[in-house]
Design a protein around this motif. Structure first.
Motif, PDB file in Angstrom:
ATOM      1  N   VAL A 132       0.818  -1.225   0.000  1.00 19.15           N
ATOM      2  CA  VAL A 132       0.000   0.000   0.000  1.00 19.15           C
ATOM      3  C   VAL A 132       0.846   1.267   0.000  1.00 19.15           C
ATOM      4  O   VAL A 132       0.543   2.225  -0.726  1.00 19.15           O
ATOM      5  CB  VAL A 132      -0.959   0.001   1.214  1.00 19.15           C
ATOM      6  N   LEU A 133       1.930   1.279   0.785  1.00 21.77           N
ATOM      7  CA  LEU A 133       2.729   2.500   0.949  1.00 21.77           C
ATOM      8  C   LEU A 133       3.983   2.534   0.086  1.00 21.77           C
ATOM      9  O   LEU A 133       4.458   3.613  -0.269  1.00 21.77           O
ATOM     10  CB  LEU A 133       3.129   2.673   2.422  1.00 21.77           C
ATOM     11  N   GLY A 134       4.549   1.354  -0.216  1.00 15.43           N
ATOM     12  CA  GLY A 134       5.756   1.309  -1.035  1.00 15.43           C
ATOM     13  C   GLY A 134       6.845   0.463  -0.420  1.00 15.43           C
ATOM     14  O   GLY A 134       6.818   0.137   0.772  1.00 15.43           O
ATOM     15  N   ASP A 135       7.821   0.103  -1.233  1.00 19.82           N
ATOM     16  CA  ASP A 135       8.906  -0.784  -0.796  1.00 19.82           C
ATOM     17  C   ASP A 135       9.879  -0.139   0.178  1.00 19.82           C
ATOM     18  O   ASP A 135      10.767  -0.814   0.720  1.00 19.82           O
ATOM     19  CB  ASP A 135       9.683  -1.305  -2.013  1.00 19.82           C
ATOM     20  N   HIS A 136       9.737   1.173   0.401  1.00 17.23           N
ATOM     21  CA  HIS A 136      10.620   1.850   1.365  1.00 17.23           C
ATOM     22  C   HIS A 136      10.286   1.453   2.802  1.00 17.23           C
ATOM     23  O   HIS A 136      11.076   1.697   3.714  1.00 17.23           O
ATOM     24  CB  HIS A 136      10.483   3.371   1.232  1.00 17.23           C
ATOM     25  N   VAL A 137       9.123   0.851   3.006  1.00 17.04           N
ATOM     26  CA  VAL A 137       8.699   0.447   4.345  1.00 17.04           C
ATOM     27  C   VAL A 137       9.567  -0.700   4.860  1.00 17.04           C
ATOM     28  O   VAL A 137       9.733  -1.709   4.186  1.00 17.04           O
ATOM     29  CB  VAL A 137       7.209   0.008   4.349  1.00 17.04           C
ATOM     30  N   HIS A 138      10.134  -0.502   6.057  1.00 18.26           N
ATOM     31  CA  HIS A 138      10.912  -1.555   6.707  1.00 18.26           C
ATOM     32  C   HIS A 138      10.507  -1.634   8.163  1.00 18.26           C
ATOM     33  O   HIS A 138      10.228  -0.609   8.797  1.00 18.26           O
ATOM     34  CB  HIS A 138      12.415  -1.278   6.604  1.00 18.26           C
ATOM     35  N   GLN A 139      10.500  -2.848   8.685  1.00 14.90           N
ATOM     36  CA  GLN A 139      10.159  -3.023  10.095  1.00 14.90           C
ATOM     37  C   GLN A 139      11.200  -2.350  10.976  1.00 14.90           C
ATOM     38  O   GLN A 139      12.401  -2.482  10.754  1.00 14.90           O
ATOM     39  CB  GLN A 139      10.075  -4.506  10.436  1.00 14.90           C
ATOM     40  N   ALA A 140      10.722  -1.631  12.003  1.00 15.49           N
ATOM     41  CA  ALA A 140      11.623  -0.960  12.935  1.00 15.49           C
ATOM     42  C   ALA A 140      11.417  -1.464  14.358  1.00 15.49           C
ATOM     43  O   ALA A 140      11.925  -0.879  15.311  1.00 15.49           O
ATOM     44  CB  ALA A 140      11.398   0.555  12.868  1.00 15.49           C
ATOM     45  N   GLY A 141      10.673  -2.549  14.494  1.00 14.60           N
ATOM     46  CA  GLY A 141      10.399  -3.122  15.812  1.00 14.60           C
ATOM     47  C   GLY A 141       9.005  -3.711  15.845  1.00 14.60           C
ATOM     48  O   GLY A 141       8.147  -3.343  15.041  1.00 14.60           O
ATOM     49  N   SER A 142       8.791  -4.635  16.785  1.00 17.58           N
ATOM     50  CA  SER A 142       7.454  -5.214  16.932  1.00 17.58           C
ATOM     51  C   SER A 142       7.303  -5.807  18.317  1.00 17.58           C
ATOM     52  O   SER A 142       8.287  -6.068  19.011  1.00 17.58           O
ATOM     53  CB  SER A 142       7.202  -6.297  15.877  1.00 17.58           C
ATOM     54  N   LEU A 143       6.062  -6.000  18.721  1.00 18.22           N
ATOM     55  CA  LEU A 143       5.752  -6.684  19.967  1.00 18.22           C
ATOM     56  C   LEU A 143       4.495  -7.498  19.741  1.00 18.22           C
ATOM     57  O   LEU A 143       3.467  -6.966  19.318  1.00 18.22           O
ATOM     58  CB  LEU A 143       5.532  -5.686  21.111  1.00 18.22           C
ATOM     59  N   PHE A 151       3.378  -2.936  15.725  1.00 14.97           N
ATOM     60  CA  PHE A 151       4.327  -3.024  14.609  1.00 14.97           C
ATOM     61  C   PHE A 151       4.832  -1.626  14.261  1.00 14.97           C
ATOM     62  O   PHE A 151       4.050  -0.742  13.905  1.00 14.97           O
ATOM     63  CB  PHE A 151       3.624  -3.646  13.398  1.00 14.97           C
ATOM     64  N   ASP A 152       6.142  -1.419  14.409  1.00 15.01           N
ATOM     65  CA  ASP A 152       6.773  -0.142  14.069  1.00 15.01           C
ATOM     66  C   ASP A 152       7.466  -0.259  12.718  1.00 15.01           C
ATOM     67  O   ASP A 152       8.096  -1.288  12.438  1.00 15.01           O
ATOM     68  CB  ASP A 152       7.803   0.253  15.129  1.00 15.01           C
ATOM     69  N   PHE A 153       7.359   0.794  11.905  1.00 16.85           N
ATOM     70  CA  PHE A 153       7.918   0.721  10.559  1.00 16.85           C
ATOM     71  C   PHE A 153       8.325   2.104  10.069  1.00 16.85           C
ATOM     72  O   PHE A 153       7.840   3.133  10.551  1.00 16.85           O
ATOM     73  CB  PHE A 153       6.893   0.109   9.595  1.00 16.85           C
ATOM     74  N   THR A 154       9.228   2.106   9.108  1.00 16.91           N
ATOM     75  CA  THR A 154       9.714   3.368   8.558  1.00 16.91           C
ATOM     76  C   THR A 154       8.728   3.897   7.514  1.00 16.91           C
ATOM     77  O   THR A 154       8.306   3.175   6.614  1.00 16.91           O
ATOM     78  CB  THR A 154      11.091   3.181   7.902  1.00 16.91           C
ATOM     79  N   HIS A 155       8.354   5.161   7.684  1.00 16.95           N
ATOM     80  CA  HIS A 155       7.494   5.842   6.705  1.00 16.95           C
ATOM     81  C   HIS A 155       7.589   7.329   6.998  1.00 16.95           C
ATOM     82  O   HIS A 155       7.633   7.743   8.155  1.00 16.95           O
ATOM     83  CB  HIS A 155       6.054   5.345   6.802  1.00 16.95           C
ATOM     84  N   PHE A 156       7.603   8.134   5.957  1.00 19.18           N
ATOM     85  CA  PHE A 156       7.952   9.545   6.097  1.00 19.18           C
ATOM     86  C   PHE A 156       6.765  10.480   6.314  1.00 19.18           C
ATOM     87  O   PHE A 156       6.939  11.681   6.497  1.00 19.18           O
ATOM     88  CB  PHE A 156       8.731   9.999   4.847  1.00 19.18           C
ATOM     89  N   GLU A 157       5.549   9.989   6.311  1.00 16.87           N
ATOM     90  CA  GLU A 157       4.392  10.866   6.504  1.00 16.87           C
ATOM     91  C   GLU A 157       3.251  10.083   7.164  1.00 16.87           C
ATOM     92  O   GLU A 157       3.298   8.853   7.232  1.00 16.87           O
ATOM     93  CB  GLU A 157       3.918  11.441   5.172  1.00 16.87           C
ATOM     94  N   SER A 158       2.248  10.808   7.656  1.00 18.45           N
ATOM     95  CA  SER A 158       1.119  10.138   8.286  1.00 18.45           C
ATOM     96  C   SER A 158       0.342   9.336   7.241  1.00 18.45           C
ATOM     97  O   SER A 158       0.388   9.625   6.053  1.00 18.45           O
ATOM     98  CB  SER A 158       0.200  11.158   8.961  1.00 18.45           C
ATOM     99  N   ILE A 159      -0.345   8.349   7.702  1.00 20.44           N
ATOM    100  CA  ILE A 159      -1.089   7.453   6.812  1.00 20.44           C
ATOM    101  C   ILE A 159      -2.547   7.888   6.764  1.00 20.44           C
ATOM    102  O   ILE A 159      -3.163   8.159   7.801  1.00 20.44           O
ATOM    103  CB  ILE A 159      -0.966   5.995   7.307  1.00 20.44           C
ATOM    104  N   THR A 160      -3.091   7.963   5.586  1.00 19.58           N
ATOM    105  CA  THR A 160      -4.472   8.416   5.417  1.00 19.58           C
ATOM    106  C   THR A 160      -5.450   7.312   5.834  1.00 19.58           C
ATOM    107  O   THR A 160      -5.095   6.133   5.822  1.00 19.58           O
ATOM    108  CB  THR A 160      -4.764   8.804   3.958  1.00 19.58           C
ATOM    109  N   PRO A 161      -6.678   7.676   6.191  1.00 18.24           N
ATOM    110  CA  PRO A 161      -7.689   6.664   6.517  1.00 18.24           C
ATOM    111  C   PRO A 161      -7.898   5.680   5.359  1.00 18.24           C
ATOM    112  O   PRO A 161      -8.116   4.477   5.598  1.00 18.24           O
ATOM    113  CB  PRO A 161      -8.955   7.491   6.759  1.00 18.24           C
ATOM    114  N   GLU A 162      -7.809   6.176   4.133  1.00 15.07           N
ATOM    115  CA  GLU A 162      -7.978   5.307   2.968  1.00 15.07           C
ATOM    116  C   GLU A 162      -6.848   4.280   2.875  1.00 15.07           C
ATOM    117  O   GLU A 162      -7.081   3.109   2.538  1.00 15.07           O
ATOM    118  CB  GLU A 162      -8.030   6.138   1.680  1.00 15.07           C
TER     119      GLU A 162
END
Length: 292
Positions: A132-143, A151-162
């Protein structure tokens, strides 16, 4: 840290929820090794083999009981030390335990099943975010806990409801497809050739465990999983937020957690309808809007 006389623990929890031939190789009371552990005493039990998963890779440790005849040790946490020994922390609630005894070790299987669902869901969530967001997303931690996953992940902006809805739909679609979840132990080079993705913060040896979810996900992972995505039941995102610059966090629930969430929504709506003196929730939104 124990001496060289205490062997590392063999983990047999991928295939067994309970074993009856584990041997006590160490007892720890108040930070010191002991020959025995009496009723009412809190401490640590170390076994030569165990079905208890020690907390690692973002997956919380198992709970359960260790028994020897009438004696019962309640396990509340499991950690793995540098020597590969699984530290079963808890309390003797009946009887006593002696060094060298053979015991029965049993995890809380229902709790573990909930954790399995959550862990497999994190793999699907990672795939969904990339789609949905792109291949730049990488896991940055989880519990992964029995009642929810984070689930924590790399992304440069807030995620829209859509976008959030698209992620939710992606995961639920994979669940409803009933995709087999396959685990394999492979030489690390072979795993890399399969396209396996390393999990955040993990170190790997020459042989690795690879978890594959159809065409969705291939990852290095030592955690426990369901054997088919259908066993997740349902998936629902609870929240999405920022935790650091360029790092976002999603919290979600699976399985019975989703049913409990729906129940709470229904109870809230019923309570609101009652407060509005309505016989049911039909027209509740319109009545609320009329008050504004």
């Amino acid at each position: 840290e124990f001496g060289k006389d205490v062997p590392s623990t063999e983990f047999v929890g991928y295939d067994h929820d309970s074993i009856d031939d584990a041997k006590i190789v160490a007892l720890v009371v108040e930070g010191e090794q002991a020959e025995a552990m009496m009723s009412g005493v809190e401490g640590i039990v170390v076994l030569d083999k165990t079905p208890f998963y020690a907390e690692m890779g973002g997956q919380i440790g198992d709970t359960g009981v260790i028994r020897c005849g009438e004696a019962v040790f309640e396990v509340t946490d499991v950690q793995k030390n540098k020597g590969g020994k699984f530290m079963h922390t808890g309390k003797v609630i009946h009887g006593s335990f002696q060094l060298g005894e053979t015991v029965e070790a049993s995890i809380d299987a229902e709790r573990r099943m909930a954790i399995r669902r959550g862990h497999t869901a994190t793999h699907l969530l990672d795939a969904a975010l990339k789609a949905v967001l792109g291949d730049h997303v990488h896991q940055a931690g989880s519990l992964v806990e029995p009642d929810r996953l984070r689930f924590d992940f790399t992304h440069f902006e807030s995620i829209t409801p859509e976008q959030l809805l698209a992620v939710d739909t992606f995961v639920n679609d994979a669940i409803l497809r009933g995709i087999p979840v396959v685990t394999e132990v492979l030489p690390i080079e072979e795993a890399k050739k399969k396209g396996a993705v390393a999990m955040f913060g993990e170190k790997y040896g020459d042989v690795v465990r690879v978890v594959t979810v159809g065409d969705y996900s291939v990852e290095f992972c030592g955690g426990t999983h369901v054997d088919n995505t259908a066993k997740l039941g349902l998936f629902r995102i609870l929240s999405e937020s920022s935790v650091a610059s360029g790092v976002r966090r999603i919290e979600a629930v699976t399985g019975t957690g989703v049913l409990e969430l729906l129940d709470s929504y229904e109870q809230t709506m019923a309570s609101a309808a009652k407060a509005m003196k309505l016989s049911n929730t039909t027209g509740l939104a319109e009545h609320c809007a009329a008050l504004v």
